[in-house]
Every structure is written in C-alpha cells, then in structure tokens.
Scaffold this active site. Structure first.
Site, PDB file in Angstrom:
ATOM      1  CE  LYS A  14     -17.845  80.640  98.102  1.00 56.05           C
ATOM      2  NZ  LYS A  14     -19.258  80.339  98.392  1.00 56.05           N
ATOM      3  CG  ASP A 139     -18.521  84.508  95.966  1.00 56.52           C
ATOM      4  OD1 ASP A 139     -19.008  85.344  96.752  1.00 56.52           O
ATOM      5  OD2 ASP A 139     -19.028  83.391  95.759  1.00 56.52           O
TER       6      ASP A 139
END
Length: 296
Positions: A14, A139
């Site tokens: 990401k 995350d």
C-alpha cells in the site's frame, strides 16, 4: 464451502497518499489520519494444509526468529483462537521490500489470516479477522478490509473510499526504517489539524504531506536522495514518502513516458529498487477467494 488442500494468494503493498499525525493516546500510540491506496506490488503466499498439528515456515527470513515472523504469528494466533487441530506449511515469496513503509509484513499477515480462514474452513467474518489482525499490527486490519480506505485512530478505523487507479513511480532506497525510530523522535509533528473524508475527496491535491517525512529525511539521508531522484525523473511531480519510510513515490499522469521511466530505473544507485506500479481498488487475495465461492 470448497474443501482445499493448498492455496496461493497475492499480498499487495500500500501507499499512504497522505499521513497526518493528529494526536497521541495516553498509552503512547499515535493517532493518525491517512488514505491507504493498494498497489500491485505483491508478495505471494503459498499455504499447504498438513495433518501435523504445527505451523511450519518453509523459507524463513534470515535473522528473523519465528516468534517475530508475522506470518507464523498470524497462523498461530488464528490456530489458537479457533483451537484448530491440524497445521499448515507456509512458503512466502517476498517482493515487497522490508522496512519500506508499504505494509509488506502487515499484508502478509493479513493474507495468512484470509487464506487460513479458507484453507481450514473456519468461516470467520472479516470483522473477526480484523480484530485478530489488530493484535499483530495496526496496518493488518486494512489489508483484511481489502479496499482503499480513509484511515483514522491507530489504523483500526477504516471507511471505504473510491480512488482512481493511476500508475505510480515507487523507489525504495535500500534503507529499512524501524517505525519506532520515527514515532519516538521528539521533533515529529503530533498535532496536525484533523480533516474530513469529504474534505479530502473535494480537494485531494491539498493533502499530499506526510508528517513522518521531515524526521525520516533528517535521520536517513537516503530518503531525500530518493525524493530528489523522483523529482529528476518526473519533473513537476510532488513526490512524498509512504508510511514511516523509506519508500517514496509520485503519481504519474497519462502523459508520462513509461518506457523512458523504466530506462531511468535501470540507472538507480546500487541496491535501490524502483518500479512503476498500478493502483488497485481491491486486495487481490479476495479475487481467488471470490472465485472459489468462499464467503467472508
């Protein structure tokens, strides 16, 4: 539910399109606001069901003890939570650099939970997997959530956000950064004014800063060097760092000469890694899960 003996899934990285530190909890954890964009820079996770009651990593990362290996920890966490009798062999093919600020380890942990939920026929919901994932890292729930998101809190509050899927130039200057070294720095901005998701969607170009970047540039000169390389390669772009670094990136427009850019990447300093990648709207691990008609 499809009965499976093995499963191979892609674990995407990401990028943080922006990262604001807006406060700090009494327990020391930082409160953030960010937009997480999935990209097609992926590791590949191979899971094989075995009868032995053990989690076995086939190709451990040199120097990383099993108790610190996120995929092993994820598998054992899920196994213990469900009191599952049986085991798995895990083979992880790494492509995402470690310590790059792109969430590679968190993504691998998330994909382990997603994959074993299917392989072991556990039928756990996404919400349950996210709660387990949060125990492994801030995350991890995002990658289980599986879609681009406006993220708040310590990373556990997510709202799906519709983003374009442009190409990005991403450079990793071969410098792993420990997140703690950034977040413990006394000069880190911790009082960024909060924004709204509507504010971002209305004027996304106003929100391209990363509060961790100034600290990372001061401690790790490679970060500034990589930003300078992108500025040279893509004049007029607004390169910034992802996460706590050290990867940096720029959004590419339709006028960018990709062939010329790839030639530029061949001349990066020794040890650096650069790629042109495409934004994604969905974690590709779920493409196979959906194809196999496994509900999550």
């Amino acid at each position: 539910m499809v009965n499976l003996d093995s499963l191979s899934l892609r674990s995407p990285a990401k990028l943080n399109l922006f990262l604001h530190i807006v406060g700090r909890r009494t327990d020391g954890y930082h409160l953030l606001q960010s937009v997480f964009q999935l990209i097609d820079w992926c590791d590949t996770l191979h899971l094989k069901r075995i009868s032995e009651n053990v989690v076995r990593r086939i190709n451990p990362i040199p120097g990383v003890a099993p108790e610190h290996d996120l995929v092993v920890r994820a598998a054992n966490l899920l196994k213990d939570f469900c009191q599952f009798e049986g085991g798995v062999e895990i083979n992880l093919q790494k492509e995402i650099p470690m310590g790059a600020g792109m969430g590679g380890g968190s993504s691998d942990a998330a994909t382990t939970l997603i994959g074993l939920n299917a392989l072991w026929s556990l039928n756990l919901s996404k919400e349950t997997l996210c709660a387990l994932g949060l125990k492994l890292g801030a995350d991890v729930p995002f990658f289980i959530f599986g879609k681009n998101a406006f993220v708040e809190g310590v990373g556990e509050k997510m709202r799906e956000i519709s983003l374009e899927t442009p190409d990005f130039l991403v450079i990793f200057p071969n410098r792993g950064i420990a997140t703690a070294s950034i977040f413990q720095d006394p000069e880190l901005t911790r009082d960024h004014a909060q924004i709204t998701i509507d504010g971002f969607l209305t004027s996304p170009l106003l929100y391209q800063s990363n509060d961790c970047q100034a600290v990372a540039m001061r401690i790790y000169p490679e970060v500034k060097q990589a930003l300078d390389w992108i500025t040279q390669a893509v004049p007029g772009s607004q390169p910034r760092m992802s996460g706590s670094g050290s990867s940096v990136f720029a959004v590419l427009d339709s006028k960018t000469d990709i062939a010329k850019l790839k030639n530029f990447l061949q001349n990066l300093p020794k040890g650096w890694v650069g790629r042109v990648v495409r934004g994604l709207n969905k974690n590709p691990a779920y493409n196979l899960i959906s194809f196999l008609q496994i509900d999550l």
